[in-house]
Write an enzyme that holds these catalytic residues in place. Structure first.
Site, PDB file in Angstrom:
ATOM      1  N   ASP A  52      -8.359   4.329   0.998  1.00  0.00           N
ATOM      2  CA  ASP A  52      -7.245   4.579   1.809  1.00  0.00           C
ATOM      3  C   ASP A  52      -8.046   5.000   3.214  1.00  0.00           C
ATOM      4  OD1 ASP A  52      -5.216   5.042   3.362  1.00  0.00           O
ATOM      5  OD2 ASP A  52      -4.063   5.617   1.725  1.00  0.00           O
ATOM      6  N   CYS A  84       0.767  -1.282  -0.075  1.00  0.00           N
ATOM      7  CA  CYS A  84       0.194  -0.008   0.108  1.00  0.00           C
ATOM      8  C   CYS A  84       1.056   1.081  -0.056  1.00  0.00           C
ATOM      9  CB  CYS A  84      -1.000  -0.273   1.160  1.00  0.00           C
ATOM     10  SG  CYS A  84      -0.401   0.037   2.636  1.00  0.00           S
ATOM     11  N   CYS A 104      -1.667   0.846   7.448  1.00  0.00           N
ATOM     12  CA  CYS A 104      -3.213   0.566   7.221  1.00  0.00           C
ATOM     13  C   CYS A 104      -3.256  -0.709   6.478  1.00  0.00           C
ATOM     14  CB  CYS A 104      -3.954   1.887   6.836  1.00  0.00           C
ATOM     15  SG  CYS A 104      -3.729   3.151   7.988  1.00  0.00           S
ATOM     16  N   ARG A 105      -3.592  -0.318   5.193  1.00  0.00           N
ATOM     17  CA  ARG A 105      -4.251  -1.523   4.442  1.00  0.00           C
ATOM     18  C   ARG A 105      -3.036  -3.002   4.422  1.00  0.00           C
ATOM     19  NH1 ARG A 105      -5.241   2.359  -0.509  1.00  0.00           N
ATOM     20  NH2 ARG A 105      -3.170   3.076   0.453  1.00  0.00           N
ATOM     21  N   SER A 106      -2.063  -2.661   3.875  1.00  0.00           N
ATOM     22  CA  SER A 106      -1.179  -3.713   3.557  1.00  0.00           C
ATOM     23  C   SER A 106      -0.916  -4.515   4.862  1.00  0.00           C
ATOM     24  CB  SER A 106       0.044  -3.384   2.912  1.00  0.00           C
ATOM     25  OG  SER A 106       0.892  -2.584   3.335  1.00  0.00           O
ATOM     26  N   ASN A 154       2.279   1.636   4.306  1.00  0.00           N
ATOM     27  CA  ASN A 154       2.357   0.087   5.223  1.00  0.00           C
ATOM     28  C   ASN A 154       2.049   0.412   6.835  1.00  0.00           C
ATOM     29  OD1 ASN A 154       5.448  -1.893   5.893  1.00  0.00           O
ATOM     30  ND2 ASN A 154       3.233  -2.608   5.457  1.00  0.00           N
TER      31      ASN A 154
HETATM   32  P1  4NP Z   1      -1.842   3.180   3.868  1.00  0.00           P
HETATM   33  O1  4NP Z   1      -2.536   4.138   4.629  1.00  0.00           O
HETATM   34  O2  4NP Z   1      -1.262   3.204   2.595  1.00  0.00           O
HETATM   35  O3  4NP Z   1      -2.936   1.977   3.939  1.00  0.00           O
HETATM   36  O4  4NP Z   1      -0.945   2.633   5.284  1.00  0.00           O
HETATM   37  C1  4NP Z   1      -1.751   5.595   4.496  1.00  0.00           C
HETATM   38  C2  4NP Z   1      -1.099   5.789   5.682  1.00  0.00           C
HETATM   39  C3  4NP Z   1      -0.144   6.961   5.798  1.00  0.00           C
HETATM   40  C4  4NP Z   1      -0.279   8.072   4.781  1.00  0.00           C
HETATM   41  C5  4NP Z   1      -1.163   7.772   3.687  1.00  0.00           C
HETATM   42  C6  4NP Z   1      -1.755   6.160   3.579  1.00  0.00           C
HETATM   43  N1  4NP Z   1       0.295   9.083   4.961  1.00  0.00           N
HETATM   44  O5  4NP Z   1       0.287   9.815   3.861  1.00  0.00           O
HETATM   45  O6  4NP Z   1       1.134   9.121   5.802  1.00  0.00           O
END
Ligand code: 4NP
Length: 156
Positions: free
Chosen positions: A125, A9, A14-16, A12
Site C-alpha cells: 500500500d 483496494c 491509490c492502488r485500485s 480507493n
Molecule cells: P489504497 O491506499 O487502498 O491503495 O487506496 C489507502 C488509502 C487510504 C488509506 C489506506 C490505504 N487510509 O487509511 O485512509
C-alpha cells in the site's frame, strides 16, 4: 464481448484507481473491450479524487486519474462485474465476505496472480510505503498478464 472488471483496494484513492486507469489504457491499445471500475473496502475517502502523489506518478506514465472518485465496494457489484481483482489479502477477505453475502457473482482474486514473476502476491500500500512507482510497476506487470490471459481465453 465486453468484460466488466472491478479493482478493489482499501481506500480507493491509490492502488485500485491506478489499476483502473492502467487497464483502460492498455486494453484500448490491445483492442480488448473492457468496462473498468474500482472501489475500496473502506469508506473514509468516498467521493474524493485519488491521492495527489498517486495522480502525479500515474500522470508521468501517461495515465490520467484526476477525474476518478472513490466509492465503497458493495454487494451489488457482484451482479455487475465478471471479474473482481483485489490488491492484498485484507481486501481479498473483505471482498470474499461480501461475495458470500451476495450469493452470486465472481469469486474475488488477488490481482498479482497475473504477475507470477514479480515476487509478490500483494501490492504494497503506497499510502504507507510512499513508493508510488513500485505500485505502478506491479500494476503494469499484472495488467499485461491479465490482458494476455483474456486474449488467450476468449475472443475479442
Ligand atoms: P489504497 O491506499 O487502498 O491503495 O487506496 C489507502 C488509502 C487510504 C488509506 C489506506 C490505504 N487510509 O487509511 O485512509
Amino acid at each position: 464481448m465486453t468484460r466488466h472488471i472491478l479493482f478493489v483496494c482499501l481506500g480507493n484513492i491509490c492502488r485500485s484507481p491506478a489499476a483502473e486507469a492502467v487497464l483502460r489504457a492498455k486494453a484500448a491499445r490491445a483492442g480488448l473491450m473492457v468496462e473498468v471500475d474500482s472501489a475500496g473496502t473502506g469508506d473514509w475517502h468516498v467521493g474524493e479524487p485519488p491521492h495527489p502523489p498517486m495522480i502525479a506518478a500515474a500522470k508521468a506514465r501517461g495515465y490520467r486519474l484526476e477525474a476518478l472518485r472513490a466509492r465503497q465496494l458493495s454487494v451489488s457489484d457482484f451482479a455487475r462485474f465478471d471479474m473482481i481483482l483485489t490488491m492484498d489479502n485484507a481486501n481479498q477477505r473483505k471482498a470474499s465476505a461480501l461475495r458470500a453475502q451476495a450469493g452470486m457473482g465472481p469469486l474475488p482474486q488477488l490481482f498479482l496472480r497475473y504477475a507470477p514473476d514479480c515476487g509478490l502476491t500483494e501490492v504494497p500500500d503506497p499510502w504507507y510505503t510512499g513508493d508510488f512507482d513500485q505500485t505502478l510497476d506491479l500494476l503494469e506487470a499484472a495488467t499485461d498478464g491479465l490482458i494476455a490471459a483474456l486474449l488467450s481465453t476468449y475472443q475479442r
